[in-house]
Design a protein around this motif. Structure first.
Motif, PDB file in Angstrom:
ATOM      1  N   GLU A 184     -13.367 -11.824 -17.264  1.00  0.00           N
ATOM      2  CA  GLU A 184     -13.687 -13.255 -17.364  1.00  0.00           C
ATOM      3  C   GLU A 184     -15.125 -13.472 -17.817  1.00  0.00           C
ATOM      4  O   GLU A 184     -15.403 -14.349 -18.632  1.00  0.00           O
ATOM      5  CB  GLU A 184     -13.432 -13.971 -16.038  1.00  0.00           C
ATOM      6  N   GLN A 237      -4.103 -10.270 -15.858  1.00  0.00           N
ATOM      7  CA  GLN A 237      -3.453 -10.798 -14.650  1.00  0.00           C
ATOM      8  C   GLN A 237      -2.194  -9.996 -14.322  1.00  0.00           C
ATOM      9  O   GLN A 237      -1.976  -9.616 -13.176  1.00  0.00           O
ATOM     10  CB  GLN A 237      -3.099 -12.272 -14.836  1.00  0.00           C
ATOM     11  N   LEU A 238      -1.392  -9.741 -15.338  1.00  0.00           N
ATOM     12  CA  LEU A 238      -0.157  -8.984 -15.126  1.00  0.00           C
ATOM     13  C   LEU A 238      -0.445  -7.542 -14.716  1.00  0.00           C
ATOM     14  O   LEU A 238       0.185  -7.006 -13.805  1.00  0.00           O
ATOM     15  CB  LEU A 238       0.708  -8.997 -16.384  1.00  0.00           C
ATOM     16  N   SER A 242      -7.365 -14.702 -25.194  1.00  0.00           N
ATOM     17  CA  SER A 242      -6.353 -15.334 -24.337  1.00  0.00           C
ATOM     18  C   SER A 242      -5.283 -14.321 -23.927  1.00  0.00           C
ATOM     19  O   SER A 242      -4.876 -14.270 -22.763  1.00  0.00           O
ATOM     20  CB  SER A 242      -5.725 -16.516 -25.071  1.00  0.00           C
ATOM     21  N   ASP A 243      -4.840 -13.519 -24.884  1.00  0.00           N
ATOM     22  CA  ASP A 243      -3.869 -12.461 -24.577  1.00  0.00           C
ATOM     23  C   ASP A 243      -4.437 -11.479 -23.555  1.00  0.00           C
ATOM     24  O   ASP A 243      -3.731 -11.040 -22.640  1.00  0.00           O
ATOM     25  CB  ASP A 243      -3.481 -11.690 -25.837  1.00  0.00           C
ATOM     26  N   ARG A 284      -6.696 -12.015 -21.223  1.00  0.00           N
ATOM     27  CA  ARG A 284      -6.749 -12.606 -19.877  1.00  0.00           C
ATOM     28  C   ARG A 284      -5.360 -12.633 -19.243  1.00  0.00           C
ATOM     29  O   ARG A 284      -5.203 -12.310 -18.060  1.00  0.00           O
ATOM     30  CB  ARG A 284      -7.378 -13.998 -19.930  1.00  0.00           C
ATOM     31  N   ARG A 285      -4.344 -12.991 -20.026  1.00  0.00           N
ATOM     32  CA  ARG A 285      -2.977 -12.999 -19.479  1.00  0.00           C
ATOM     33  C   ARG A 285      -2.527 -11.589 -19.129  1.00  0.00           C
ATOM     34  O   ARG A 285      -1.924 -11.360 -18.078  1.00  0.00           O
ATOM     35  CB  ARG A 285      -2.014 -13.641 -20.484  1.00  0.00           C
ATOM     36  N   ALA A 286      -2.824 -10.640 -20.003  1.00  0.00           N
ATOM     37  CA  ALA A 286      -2.434  -9.249 -19.751  1.00  0.00           C
ATOM     38  C   ALA A 286      -3.138  -8.697 -18.518  1.00  0.00           C
ATOM     39  O   ALA A 286      -2.525  -7.990 -17.712  1.00  0.00           O
ATOM     40  CB  ALA A 286      -2.740  -8.384 -20.973  1.00  0.00           C
TER      41      ALA A 286
END
Length: 184
Positions: free
Chosen positions: A161, A23-24, A16-17, A19-21
């Motif tokens: 992904e 995106q940023l 999860s981290d 995927r968020r990272a």
């Protein structure tokens, strides 16, 4: 098994981290860190693939070691399980892991590929490695059409992904006693 629940939670939290990272980092166009994040997700995947190809008691002891912060060791304590060993197993089963993992490692460690603002890392790779990365990305993700690092970067979020989705499926298999030793 409580250790398996903890192990799964750790992996999913890390994923999860990632995927968020991603995106940023994609928005900020921080190329080397995008590759590093992908490499870390692959690290989780090759570990789970390795576990799926172990017998039940060995798998349980490796998971227990992982949640207790211990190194994975060979049966009988004859040395540690190496990243190379896990990557080679995943490579044998999937056919693409080694090239992507190795390319990602070049962004974990300081290498000539960190000069990506002035020299295209794809040109610096051996032709076989570059071709394997591009072939995988084209087959599974529809591109890139060109073989430059800049062109490849646009596909990294979708690569992450795909790896994350595969990882989640493999974690589900860890919980399914009927699939022991069956991954590919």
């Amino acid at each position: 098994m409580e250790a398996l629940a903890i192990f799964t939670r750790q992996i999913l939290s890390r994923s999860s981290d990632h995927r968020r990272a991603m995106q940023l980092l994609a928005t900020a166009k921080i190329s080397s860190q995008m590759m590093a994040i992908l490499r870390q997700e692959l690290d989780s995947m090759v570990r789970v693939v390795y576990l799926l190809n172990q017998g039940p008691s060995r798998r349980a002891s490796l998971i227990e070691a992982s949640v207790n912060g211990q190194l994975w060791t060979q049966p009988g304590g004859r040395g540690r399980v190496t990243d190379r060993e896990m990557v080679e197993l995943a490579q044998h089963l999937q056919g693409w892991t080694r090239s992507v993992y190795t390319f990602g490692c070049a962004f974990i460690h300081l290498t000539n590929l960190h000069d990506y603002n002035d020299r295209d890392p794809m040109v610096l790779l051996p032709a076989e490695e570059r071709d394997a990365i591009l072939a995988h990305c084209r087959y599974y993700h529809g591109g890139p059409e060109n073989s430059t690092f800049e062109d490849l970067l646009a596909y990294l979020p979708s690569v992450l992904e795909k790896v994350s989705g595969n990882l989640k499926c493999y974690l589900e298999q860890l919980h399914d006693e009927d699939s022991i030793g069956q991954v590919g």
